[in-house]
Write a protein that holds these residues in place. Structure first.
Motif, PDB file in Angstrom:
ATOM      1  N   TYR A  94       1.038  -1.156   0.097  1.00  0.00           N
ATOM      2  CA  TYR A  94      -0.014   0.139   0.003  1.00  0.00           C
ATOM      3  C   TYR A  94       0.974   1.326  -0.078  1.00  0.00           C
ATOM      4  CZ  TYR A  94      -3.407   3.419   1.448  1.00  0.00           C
ATOM      5  OH  TYR A  94      -4.346   4.574   1.478  1.00  0.00           O
ATOM      6  N   GLU A  95       1.873   1.482   0.742  1.00  0.00           N
ATOM      7  CA  GLU A  95       2.633   2.481   1.027  1.00  0.00           C
ATOM      8  C   GLU A  95       3.236   2.644  -0.343  1.00  0.00           C
ATOM      9  OE1 GLU A  95       2.821   4.643   3.255  1.00  0.00           O
ATOM     10  OE2 GLU A  95       1.456   3.658   4.502  1.00  0.00           O
ATOM     11  N   LYS A  96       4.083   1.565  -1.129  1.00  0.00           N
ATOM     12  CA  LYS A  96       4.464   1.804  -2.536  1.00  0.00           C
ATOM     13  C   LYS A  96       3.476   2.331  -3.449  1.00  0.00           C
ATOM     14  CE  LYS A  96       7.725  -2.120  -1.967  1.00  0.00           C
ATOM     15  NZ  LYS A  96       8.068  -3.375  -2.243  1.00  0.00           N
ATOM     16  N   LEU A  97       2.249   1.976  -3.345  1.00  0.00           N
ATOM     17  CA  LEU A  97       1.198   2.605  -4.225  1.00  0.00           C
ATOM     18  C   LEU A  97       1.036   4.154  -3.942  1.00  0.00           C
ATOM     19  CD1 LEU A  97      -1.322  -0.224  -4.695  1.00  0.00           C
ATOM     20  CD2 LEU A  97      -0.266   0.575  -6.401  1.00  0.00           C
ATOM     21  N   VAL A  98       0.943   4.354  -2.573  1.00  0.00           N
ATOM     22  CA  VAL A  98       0.722   5.646  -2.078  1.00  0.00           C
ATOM     23  C   VAL A  98       1.874   6.630  -2.809  1.00  0.00           C
ATOM     24  CG1 VAL A  98       0.886   7.408  -0.662  1.00  0.00           C
ATOM     25  CG2 VAL A  98      -0.464   5.252  -0.407  1.00  0.00           C
ATOM     26  N   GLU A  99       3.340   6.153  -2.811  1.00  0.00           N
ATOM     27  CA  GLU A  99       4.194   6.611  -3.296  1.00  0.00           C
ATOM     28  C   GLU A  99       4.336   6.976  -4.784  1.00  0.00           C
ATOM     29  OE1 GLU A  99       9.058   5.524  -3.390  1.00  0.00           O
ATOM     30  OE2 GLU A  99       8.286   5.598  -1.357  1.00  0.00           O
ATOM     31  N   LYS A 100       3.881   5.786  -5.383  1.00  0.00           N
ATOM     32  CA  LYS A 100       3.945   5.844  -6.773  1.00  0.00           C
ATOM     33  C   LYS A 100       2.842   6.800  -7.347  1.00  0.00           C
ATOM     34  CE  LYS A 100       3.794   2.909 -10.863  1.00  0.00           C
ATOM     35  NZ  LYS A 100       3.631   1.625 -11.431  1.00  0.00           N
ATOM     36  N   PHE A 101       1.732   6.977  -6.572  1.00  0.00           N
ATOM     37  CA  PHE A 101       0.544   7.848  -6.935  1.00  0.00           C
ATOM     38  C   PHE A 101       1.052   9.178  -6.874  1.00  0.00           C
ATOM     39  CE2 PHE A 101      -2.992  10.375  -5.272  1.00  0.00           C
ATOM     40  CZ  PHE A 101      -4.010  10.231  -6.346  1.00  0.00           C
ATOM     41  N   PHE A 102       1.784   9.690  -5.734  1.00  0.00           N
ATOM     42  CA  PHE A 102       2.309  11.030  -5.681  1.00  0.00           C
ATOM     43  C   PHE A 102       3.441  11.444  -6.552  1.00  0.00           C
ATOM     44  CE2 PHE A 102      -0.590  10.719  -2.069  1.00  0.00           C
ATOM     45  CZ  PHE A 102      -1.151  11.891  -1.840  1.00  0.00           C
ATOM     46  N   GLU A 103       4.190  10.507  -6.875  1.00  0.00           N
ATOM     47  CA  GLU A 103       5.170  10.981  -7.781  1.00  0.00           C
ATOM     48  C   GLU A 103       5.343  10.721  -9.135  1.00  0.00           C
ATOM     49  OE1 GLU A 103       8.727   8.348  -6.160  1.00  0.00           O
ATOM     50  OE2 GLU A 103       8.667   9.538  -4.123  1.00  0.00           O
ATOM     51  N   GLU A 104       4.358   9.786  -9.544  1.00  0.00           N
ATOM     52  CA  GLU A 104       4.193   9.624 -10.843  1.00  0.00           C
ATOM     53  C   GLU A 104       2.810   9.982 -11.515  1.00  0.00           C
ATOM     54  OE1 GLU A 104       5.276   5.570 -12.065  1.00  0.00           O
ATOM     55  OE2 GLU A 104       7.348   5.819 -10.791  1.00  0.00           O
ATOM     56  N   TYR A 105       1.706   9.624 -10.934  1.00  0.00           N
ATOM     57  CA  TYR A 105       0.296   9.418 -11.184  1.00  0.00           C
ATOM     58  C   TYR A 105      -0.157  11.180 -11.305  1.00  0.00           C
ATOM     59  CZ  TYR A 105      -4.525   8.384 -12.396  1.00  0.00           C
ATOM     60  OH  TYR A 105      -5.804   8.442 -12.870  1.00  0.00           O
ATOM     61  N   ILE A 106       0.016  11.784 -10.022  1.00  0.00           N
ATOM     62  CA  ILE A 106      -0.486  13.026  -9.905  1.00  0.00           C
ATOM     63  C   ILE A 106       0.188  14.072 -11.095  1.00  0.00           C
ATOM     64  CG2 ILE A 106      -0.629  14.982  -8.361  1.00  0.00           C
ATOM     65  CD1 ILE A 106      -1.659  13.304  -6.249  1.00  0.00           C
ATOM     66  N   PRO A 107       1.563  14.023 -11.233  1.00  0.00           N
ATOM     67  CA  PRO A 107       2.153  15.056 -11.787  1.00  0.00           C
ATOM     68  C   PRO A 107       1.580  15.079 -13.392  1.00  0.00           C
ATOM     69  CG  PRO A 107       3.703  14.237 -10.647  1.00  0.00           C
ATOM     70  CD  PRO A 107       2.630  13.243 -10.169  1.00  0.00           C
ATOM     71  N   ARG A 108       1.369  13.567 -13.730  1.00  0.00           N
ATOM     72  CA  ARG A 108       1.257  13.169 -15.117  1.00  0.00           C
ATOM     73  C   ARG A 108      -0.176  13.277 -15.501  1.00  0.00           C
ATOM     74  NH1 ARG A 108       3.661   7.630 -16.695  1.00  0.00           N
ATOM     75  NH2 ARG A 108       5.335   8.952 -16.628  1.00  0.00           N
ATOM     76  N   TYR A 109      -1.044  12.985 -14.625  1.00  0.00           N
ATOM     77  CA  TYR A 109      -2.730  12.962 -15.008  1.00  0.00           C
ATOM     78  C   TYR A 109      -3.693  13.885 -14.375  1.00  0.00           C
ATOM     79  CZ  TYR A 109      -0.962   8.570 -17.217  1.00  0.00           C
ATOM     80  OH  TYR A 109      -0.220   7.764 -17.926  1.00  0.00           O
TER      81      TYR A 109
END
Length: 77
Positions: free
Chosen positions: A28-43
């Motif tokens: 879960y923590e890895k998903l949160v990290e990926k969400f904030f580092e990759e998903y939010i800036p991109r989408y």
């Protein structure tokens, strides 16, 4: 979250999460990290990016809806 003892608990013993629960928490923590580092800036739009940069987490009402969709996309159950 369900906590189970690693050993037979006695008075004052702390309950520890099982190894399965620890692994699930790490995922879960890895998903949160990926969400904030990759998903939010991109989408996400500028408002969501500003909230994330201001330190808001996945529990913020405006971010939570997007994060829930992100979890579904990543088949988190």
């Amino acid at each position: 979250m369900t906590y189970t003892p690693r050993t037979c608990p006695g008075p004052g013993d702390l309950w520890q999460p099982s190894w399965q629960e620890e692994k699930r928490e790490e995922e879960y923590e890895k998903l949160v990290e990926k969400f904030f580092e990759e998903y939010i800036p991109r989408y996400c739009d500028e408002r969501i990016n500003q909230l994330a940069e201001a330190g808001e987490d996945e529990r913020h009402p405006e971010i939570e809806l997007i994060f829930d969709e992100y979890l579904e996309e990543n088949e988190w159950q």
